[in-house]
Scaffold this motif. Structure first.
Motif, PDB file in Angstrom:
ATOM      1  N   SER A  29       0.858  -1.192  -0.093  1.00  0.00           N
ATOM      2  CA  SER A  29      -0.028   0.000   0.046  1.00  0.00           C
ATOM      3  C   SER A  29       0.877   1.142  -0.118  1.00  0.00           C
ATOM      4  N   GLY A  61      -9.845  -0.485   6.381  1.00  0.00           N
ATOM      5  CA  GLY A  61      -9.031   0.541   6.525  1.00  0.00           C
ATOM      6  C   GLY A  61      -9.352   1.392   7.436  1.00  0.00           C
ATOM      7  N   VAL A  79      -3.829  -1.957   7.919  1.00  0.00           N
ATOM      8  CA  VAL A  79      -2.666  -2.518   7.487  1.00  0.00           C
ATOM      9  C   VAL A  79      -1.513  -1.679   8.384  1.00  0.00           C
ATOM     10  N   ASP A  80      -1.815  -0.773   9.119  1.00  0.00           N
ATOM     11  CA  ASP A  80      -1.011  -0.067   9.986  1.00  0.00           C
ATOM     12  C   ASP A  80      -1.165  -0.542  11.573  1.00  0.00           C
ATOM     13  N   LEU A 128      -1.710   2.114  14.067  1.00  0.00           N
ATOM     14  CA  LEU A 128      -3.105   2.832  14.055  1.00  0.00           C
ATOM     15  C   LEU A 128      -4.071   1.616  14.772  1.00  0.00           C
ATOM     16  N   ASP A 170      -3.808  -6.618   5.554  1.00  0.00           N
ATOM     17  CA  ASP A 170      -4.002  -5.900   3.990  1.00  0.00           C
ATOM     18  C   ASP A 170      -5.170  -6.221   3.441  1.00  0.00           C
ATOM     19  N   GLY A 186     -12.401   7.654   4.584  1.00  0.00           N
ATOM     20  CA  GLY A 186     -11.191   8.391   4.720  1.00  0.00           C
ATOM     21  C   GLY A 186     -10.137   7.998   3.890  1.00  0.00           C
ATOM     22  N   VAL A 196      -9.375   5.722   1.789  1.00  0.00           N
ATOM     23  CA  VAL A 196      -8.549   4.535   2.006  1.00  0.00           C
ATOM     24  C   VAL A 196      -8.310   4.138   0.492  1.00  0.00           C
ATOM     25  N   PHE A 235      -5.175   5.363  -1.035  1.00  0.00           N
ATOM     26  CA  PHE A 235      -3.803   4.751  -0.685  1.00  0.00           C
ATOM     27  C   PHE A 235      -3.521   3.536  -0.936  1.00  0.00           C
TER      28      PHE A 235
HETATM   29  C1  LIG Z   1      -6.392   8.433   5.788  1.00  0.00           C
HETATM   30  S1  LIG Z   1      -6.542   7.087   6.550  1.00  0.00           S
HETATM   31  C2  LIG Z   1      -8.170   6.707   7.029  1.00  0.00           C
HETATM   32  C3  LIG Z   1      -8.627   6.012   8.152  1.00  0.00           C
HETATM   33  C4  LIG Z   1      -9.938   5.827   8.573  1.00  0.00           C
HETATM   34  N1  LIG Z   1     -10.568   5.078   7.651  1.00  0.00           N
HETATM   35  C5  LIG Z   1     -10.582   7.137   8.955  1.00  0.00           C
HETATM   36  O1  LIG Z   1     -11.304   7.569   8.153  1.00  0.00           O
HETATM   37  O2  LIG Z   1     -10.183   7.546   9.980  1.00  0.00           O
HETATM   38  C6  LIG Z   1      -6.222   5.794   5.346  1.00  0.00           C
HETATM   39  C7  LIG Z   1      -5.889   4.346   5.861  1.00  0.00           C
HETATM   40  O3  LIG Z   1      -5.888   3.714   4.928  1.00  0.00           O
HETATM   41  C8  LIG Z   1      -5.214   2.422   5.478  1.00  0.00           C
HETATM   42  N2  LIG Z   1      -4.792   1.544   4.287  1.00  0.00           N
HETATM   43  C9  LIG Z   1      -4.251   1.979   3.092  1.00  0.00           C
HETATM   44  N3  LIG Z   1      -3.810   0.783   2.364  1.00  0.00           N
HETATM   45  C10 LIG Z   1      -4.497  -0.357   3.034  1.00  0.00           C
HETATM   46  C11 LIG Z   1      -4.567  -1.580   2.821  1.00  0.00           C
HETATM   47  N4  LIG Z   1      -4.078  -2.039   1.510  1.00  0.00           N
HETATM   48  N5  LIG Z   1      -4.900  -2.461   3.612  1.00  0.00           N
HETATM   49  C12 LIG Z   1      -5.539  -1.753   4.772  1.00  0.00           C
HETATM   50  N6  LIG Z   1      -5.500  -0.749   5.261  1.00  0.00           N
HETATM   51  C13 LIG Z   1      -4.943   0.026   4.313  1.00  0.00           C
HETATM   52  C14 LIG Z   1      -4.140   3.028   6.133  1.00  0.00           C
HETATM   53  O4  LIG Z   1      -3.259   2.289   6.938  1.00  0.00           O
HETATM   54  C15 LIG Z   1      -4.900   4.169   6.792  1.00  0.00           C
HETATM   55  O5  LIG Z   1      -5.255   3.697   8.295  1.00  0.00           O
END
Ligand SMILES: C[S@@+](CC[C@H](N)C(=O)[O-])C[C@H]1O[C@@H](n2cnc3c(N)ncnc32)[C@H](O)[C@@H]1O
Length: 202
Positions: free
Chosen positions: A5, A56, A78-79, A82, A99, A121, A123, A126
């Motif tokens: 990601s 996400g 994935v983080d 968080l 993931d 958000g 996701v 990203f």
């Molecule tokens: C801007 S944050 C938004 C977090 C949450 N959804 C919110 O609205 O508060 C983007 C999120 O996407 C997650 N993310 C990005 N790629 C991902 C993936 N391949 N699998 C799981 N999570 C992912 C990141 O780890 C991050 O927490």
């Protein structure tokens, strides 16, 4: 092994990125900012006690609000930093590191038949581009027969809406509703944000 990601690349290059993100939202919450708009829309779509996947989930803002509204929530992100914040700030839901491009919750003992999946958000923006269809296919396989996925992201982040609509179709999903905000403003060709309600195609 799927392509990593964009979020993972960002956090590898800047190890404090996740902690700053967590603190930013903690400060907004402490200052009384309304952070529950996405959760309110999802709650309005859901019967009480629905099974909801926060895809996400980040530090748990939306999934936490939905759990407090009486739903059974699973959050996947994935983080790990968080997810640790989600466990600390929003106890109750099941928070899992994973993931979305390799989503297989049944293998982790979680029933994959969700009533609603919320992906808020940005996701989608990203994700590694090569994994977008896999993520949408994963949403399809984690929905109950009449379940719905609600995906919101901005259009100026490298993922064109038309490309998203193509990917939705390729993943075996159909678009039921398009909005431009989480408070139900209509979507148009000029919209710079999309909230799409998806269901499984027949
Ligand atoms: C801007 S944050 C938004 C977090 C949450 N959804 C919110 O609205 O508060 C983007 C999120 O996407 C997650 N993310 C990005 N790629 C991902 C993936 N391949 N699998 C799981 N999570 C992912 C990141 O780890 C991050 O927490």
């Amino acid at each position: 092994m799927v392509e990593q990601s964009k979020w993972v690349h960002i956090t590898n290059e800047d190890p404090e990125h996740s902690n700053r993100y967590i603190e930013r939202f903690r400060d907004l919450a402490a200052n009384g900012m309304d952070l529950d708009g996405e959760a309110r829309l999802i709650d309005a779509m859901s019967t009480r006690g629905s099974r909801i996947l926060d895809a996400g989930c980040g530090p748990g803002r939306t999934g936490g609000a939905l759990a407090r509204a009486g739903h059974t929530v699973v959050g996947v992100d994935v983080d790990p930093i968080l997810i640790a914040a989600a466990e600390n700030d929003h106890p109750g839901p099941t928070w899992l590191v994973g993931d979305l491009a390799e989503l297989d919750l049944a293998s982790r003992g979680v029933d994959p038949a969700f009533d609603v999946i919320v992906c808020a958000g940005n996701v989608m923006a990203f994700l590694a581009a090569s994994t977008r269809r896999a993520v949408l296919s994963g949403f399809r396989s984690h929905l109950a027969t009449d379940g719905r996925a609600v995906v919101g992201f901005g259009g100026e982040r490298g993922y064109e809406f038309d490309e998203f609509f193509d990917d939705v179709q390729a993943a075996g999903l159909v678009v039921e509703v398009t909005l431009s905000t989480w408070d139900l403003r209509p979507f148009s060709d000029d919209s710079d944000f999309l909230v799409a309600v998806l269901r499984r195609s027949a």
